[in-house]
Each structure stands twice: as C-alpha cells, then as structure tokens.
Design a protein around this motif. Sequence first.
Motif, PDB file in Angstrom:
ATOM      1  N   MET A 204      58.261 -33.217   2.311  1.00  0.00           N
ATOM      2  CA  MET A 204      59.413 -32.458   2.790  1.00  0.00           C
ATOM      3  C   MET A 204      60.702 -33.283   2.798  1.00  0.00           C
ATOM      4  SD  MET A 204      58.340 -29.405   3.265  1.00  0.00           S
ATOM      5  CE  MET A 204      57.555 -29.838   1.682  1.00  0.00           C
ATOM      6  N   ASN A 205      61.800 -32.612   2.462  1.00  0.00           N
ATOM      7  CA  ASN A 205      63.131 -33.226   2.458  1.00  0.00           C
ATOM      8  C   ASN A 205      63.845 -32.811   3.741  1.00  0.00           C
ATOM      9  OD1 ASN A 205      65.806 -33.963   2.032  1.00  0.00           O
ATOM     10  ND2 ASN A 205      65.741 -33.518  -0.165  1.00  0.00           N
ATOM     11  N   ALA A 206      63.748 -33.636   4.772  1.00  0.00           N
ATOM     12  CA  ALA A 206      64.302 -33.294   6.085  1.00  0.00           C
ATOM     13  C   ALA A 206      65.821 -33.247   6.095  1.00  0.00           C
ATOM     14  CB  ALA A 206      63.802 -34.288   7.135  1.00  0.00           C
ATOM     15  N   ASP A 207      66.470 -33.825   5.086  1.00  0.00           N
ATOM     16  CA  ASP A 207      67.936 -33.781   5.017  1.00  0.00           C
ATOM     17  C   ASP A 207      68.451 -32.357   4.829  1.00  0.00           C
ATOM     18  OD1 ASP A 207      68.010 -36.519   5.296  1.00  0.00           O
ATOM     19  OD2 ASP A 207      68.186 -36.904   3.134  1.00  0.00           O
ATOM     20  N   ASN A 208      67.591 -31.465   4.368  1.00  0.00           N
ATOM     21  CA  ASN A 208      68.015 -30.082   4.121  1.00  0.00           C
ATOM     22  C   ASN A 208      68.394 -29.344   5.398  1.00  0.00           C
ATOM     23  OD1 ASN A 208      67.665 -30.164   1.324  1.00  0.00           O
ATOM     24  ND2 ASN A 208      65.544 -29.465   1.423  1.00  0.00           N
ATOM     25  N   TYR A 209      67.728 -29.645   6.507  1.00  0.00           N
ATOM     26  CA  TYR A 209      67.855 -28.820   7.700  1.00  0.00           C
ATOM     27  C   TYR A 209      69.275 -28.760   8.249  1.00  0.00           C
ATOM     28  CZ  TYR A 209      62.793 -29.398   7.451  1.00  0.00           C
ATOM     29  OH  TYR A 209      61.490 -29.432   7.024  1.00  0.00           O
ATOM     30  N   ALA A 210      69.980 -29.866   8.174  1.00  0.00           N
ATOM     31  CA  ALA A 210      71.349 -29.909   8.712  1.00  0.00           C
ATOM     32  C   ALA A 210      72.321 -29.073   7.885  1.00  0.00           C
ATOM     33  CB  ALA A 210      71.831 -31.354   8.774  1.00  0.00           C
ATOM     34  N   LEU A 211      71.933 -28.695   6.675  1.00  0.00           N
ATOM     35  CA  LEU A 211      72.813 -27.946   5.777  1.00  0.00           C
ATOM     36  C   LEU A 211      72.663 -26.442   5.921  1.00  0.00           C
ATOM     37  CD1 LEU A 211      72.211 -30.101   2.564  1.00  0.00           C
ATOM     38  CD2 LEU A 211      74.117 -30.285   4.173  1.00  0.00           C
ATOM     39  N   LEU A 212      71.694 -26.001   6.708  1.00  0.00           N
ATOM     40  CA  LEU A 212      71.390 -24.578   6.802  1.00  0.00           C
ATOM     41  C   LEU A 212      72.274 -23.881   7.821  1.00  0.00           C
ATOM     42  CD1 LEU A 212      67.488 -24.783   6.646  1.00  0.00           C
ATOM     43  CD2 LEU A 212      69.140 -24.594   4.765  1.00  0.00           C
ATOM     44  N   GLY A 213      72.484 -22.573   7.589  1.00  0.00           N
ATOM     45  CA  GLY A 213      73.361 -21.787   8.448  1.00  0.00           C
ATOM     46  C   GLY A 213      72.731 -20.463   8.845  1.00  0.00           C
ATOM     47  N   PRO A 214      73.521 -19.549   9.378  1.00  0.00           N
ATOM     48  CA  PRO A 214      72.996 -18.304   9.940  1.00  0.00           C
ATOM     49  C   PRO A 214      72.370 -17.345   8.928  1.00  0.00           C
ATOM     50  CG  PRO A 214      75.389 -18.278   9.923  1.00  0.00           C
ATOM     51  CD  PRO A 214      74.979 -19.669   9.587  1.00  0.00           C
ATOM     52  N   ASP A 215      72.621 -17.515   7.639  1.00  0.00           N
ATOM     53  CA  ASP A 215      71.983 -16.666   6.632  1.00  0.00           C
ATOM     54  C   ASP A 215      70.710 -17.293   6.067  1.00  0.00           C
ATOM     55  OD1 ASP A 215      73.775 -14.350   6.411  1.00  0.00           O
ATOM     56  OD2 ASP A 215      75.258 -15.844   5.808  1.00  0.00           O
ATOM     57  N   ASP A 216      70.334 -18.460   6.611  1.00  0.00           N
ATOM     58  CA  ASP A 216      69.188 -19.200   6.104  1.00  0.00           C
ATOM     59  C   ASP A 216      68.018 -19.155   7.083  1.00  0.00           C
ATOM     60  OD1 ASP A 216      70.828 -20.053   3.946  1.00  0.00           O
ATOM     61  OD2 ASP A 216      71.622 -21.676   5.203  1.00  0.00           O
ATOM     62  N   ALA A 217      66.859 -19.598   6.612  1.00  0.00           N
ATOM     63  CA  ALA A 217      65.670 -19.646   7.464  1.00  0.00           C
ATOM     64  C   ALA A 217      64.805 -20.838   7.083  1.00  0.00           C
ATOM     65  CB  ALA A 217      64.859 -18.361   7.331  1.00  0.00           C
ATOM     66  N   VAL A 218      64.151 -21.396   8.083  1.00  0.00           N
ATOM     67  CA  VAL A 218      63.072 -22.357   7.835  1.00  0.00           C
ATOM     68  C   VAL A 218      61.773 -21.631   8.142  1.00  0.00           C
ATOM     69  CG1 VAL A 218      61.973 -24.515   8.524  1.00  0.00           C
ATOM     70  CG2 VAL A 218      64.467 -24.385   8.344  1.00  0.00           C
ATOM     71  N   LYS A 219      60.868 -21.632   7.175  1.00  0.00           N
ATOM     72  CA  LYS A 219      59.592 -20.923   7.325  1.00  0.00           C
ATOM     73  C   LYS A 219      58.459 -21.929   7.465  1.00  0.00           C
ATOM     74  CE  LYS A 219      57.516 -19.065   3.798  1.00  0.00           C
ATOM     75  NZ  LYS A 219      57.243 -18.199   2.630  1.00  0.00           N
ATOM     76  N   PHE A 220      57.728 -21.810   8.564  1.00  0.00           N
ATOM     77  CA  PHE A 220      56.541 -22.629   8.803  1.00  0.00           C
ATOM     78  C   PHE A 220      55.304 -21.774   8.523  1.00  0.00           C
ATOM     79  CE2 PHE A 220      59.836 -24.296  11.607  1.00  0.00           C
ATOM     80  CZ  PHE A 220      59.774 -25.664  11.382  1.00  0.00           C
ATOM     81  N   VAL A 221      54.496 -22.183   7.565  1.00  0.00           N
ATOM     82  CA  VAL A 221      53.239 -21.489   7.295  1.00  0.00           C
ATOM     83  C   VAL A 221      52.156 -22.184   8.110  1.00  0.00           C
ATOM     84  CG1 VAL A 221      51.558 -20.809   5.555  1.00  0.00           C
ATOM     85  CG2 VAL A 221      53.999 -20.796   5.010  1.00  0.00           C
ATOM     86  N   ILE A 222      51.562 -21.439   9.036  1.00  0.00           N
ATOM     87  CA  ILE A 222      50.659 -22.008  10.026  1.00  0.00           C
ATOM     88  C   ILE A 222      49.202 -21.862   9.594  1.00  0.00           C
ATOM     89  CG2 ILE A 222      49.985 -21.977  12.449  1.00  0.00           C
ATOM     90  CD1 ILE A 222      52.940 -22.704  11.957  1.00  0.00           C
ATOM     91  N   GLY A 223      48.520 -23.014   9.456  1.00  0.00           N
ATOM     92  CA  GLY A 223      47.121 -22.990   9.064  1.00  0.00           C
ATOM     93  C   GLY A 223      46.166 -23.351  10.175  1.00  0.00           C
TER      94      GLY A 223
END
Length: 290
Positions: A204-223
Amino acid sequence: MARKKANDLPEWLESVVAKEEKAKRQANLAAQRRAAAENPVELMPVAERFVSVNGEGTHQGRLAAFVRFPGCNLRCAWCDTSWAQGTDAVTEWRTADELARWVRATNVACVTLTGGEPLLQPGLAELVEALLRIDVPDAGGAEEGPRHGSFPVPGLFVEVETNGSQPVRPLTALRERLAADGAPGVLGLTVDCKLPASGEADAMNADNYALLGPDDAVKFVIGGSEDLEAALEVMRAHDLADHCHVLLSPVFGAVEPAAIVDFMKEHRLAQAALQLQVHKIIWPGAERGV
C-alpha cells in the motif's frame, strides 16, 4: 442418453471451429496492436465495457458505464476479477476519445474505470480528462446542487477504482487543474487499502491518503477480525473519516456483515459505512458484465 440434434457438429469438428475462432480473435488483436504501434494516438487495452448498476463505491445502486482494463500488479488472495489480471484478458483496443464517446452514448451519469489496475494504463489521464470535459446537462435528470453527495451537474461523475499501491497524485493534480478550468465533471477516487487477509498489505502507498477529498473513498475489504483491527489502525492514523468516505466491505461469503456492524458499534465508527457488493447479491456467481 441424450440424442444429438440434427444440426449438432461432431466433437472433432467443434474443436476445429473453436480453434479457428480463437485464431481469428488473436489475429484481430494482433492487427490492433500493430495499429497501436504505427498510430501516435494512444490505444488502451480493454477487458470489457458494459452498463450495469454500481455495486459498490460512493454511488452504489446507480447505473454506471464500466470500463475494465486488464493487468494488475497485485495478487490478492480474495480477488474476484483474477480473470482480468493477464494480457490475455484484452478483448479490444480503443482510444480515449472512442471510450469517451461510448460512455456519452450510454446516457448514464456515472462512469467507473476499473481493472485490473487502471492506474497502470499510460492513457488513463487522457481518458479521465476526456470524460470530465463531457457536457451532459440532463445527466440523470439531476438538478443543480452540491457536487458532493449528488451527481455532478452538468457533467459526469467519473470514478477510478485503484488497488492502493499506485500513486494517485497525477489524478488529483489533474482534478485540480480541470476544476480550475471549469470542466463540468467530477472525479472520485475509490482507493483500496489492502489488509492482512489479502496478502498485499505491504504494497500500500500510504502517501495517497492525504490527497483524498470529499468525492473520494478508502475501501477496506474485510477478510476477518485481524483485518478489522488493521483497518481501524489505518483510519485513525490518517484521520480518514475527516476528509473522505470510509467503506468497510466484507469478503463476499467469507465474513458475516453483522460482525462488521458489531465492530463499528464497539469502536463508535459513526462516519464509516458498511458496504455490501450489490452486484453479487443480484447476480451471484457472475464475474463479467455486472
């Protein structure tokens, strides 16, 4: 024993016909590849394109035009589109302009670019820009209103689904430039965060998270339970719920959704959302065209 119909071919002849059809498809793709090499216009490999209900993401339940690109740099244990990982998944080659014209002709207000991993495609930015510049004032019958949480007016909502390993900065920079330029569409990124059960958490590229805004989503697939704890750690470390959507999606058929709800209640995750894959509920077992 069932009798063969009069117009059934002998098995040996069916095999010959199947081989000939495969050879024709391969020859057609080879011709398109040669054209790509000779043509300065970027041609993009496409695994499939179709219109269906959006099974997940921030616009779940709405009709969307899907373009699936082949090829992925990850091999998640629970991947449900593994058939699209290889180059043999290519069914056609299209320019960004051709794909944008097809999307417009579908008369839907949402488009999802998925894979595989679409960020591996060199022509993706050109396609996203072409889609965001489409002017469709009557898209979905929507009226003028806020862009977050509703269809963009008068353009498309363009969703890019990415596996979380590739940098999204080129797309967020493009979004800022086009918004300043008055492009009518809105770009939303759905960024996966792979967890231990996937086998790809370290990619995972954790640097991406700070670039996200209100039209974006982080999706966690839970196993499993370990994934829930890992997701909580990422959510809190990056304050995800403060600037983008947070989606918790169980591996279909492997995790009880109720277990995720219990976890959400226990940890007071009021800003996260449980998300089931609607397309798998509607069309169980279907891997393509949904």
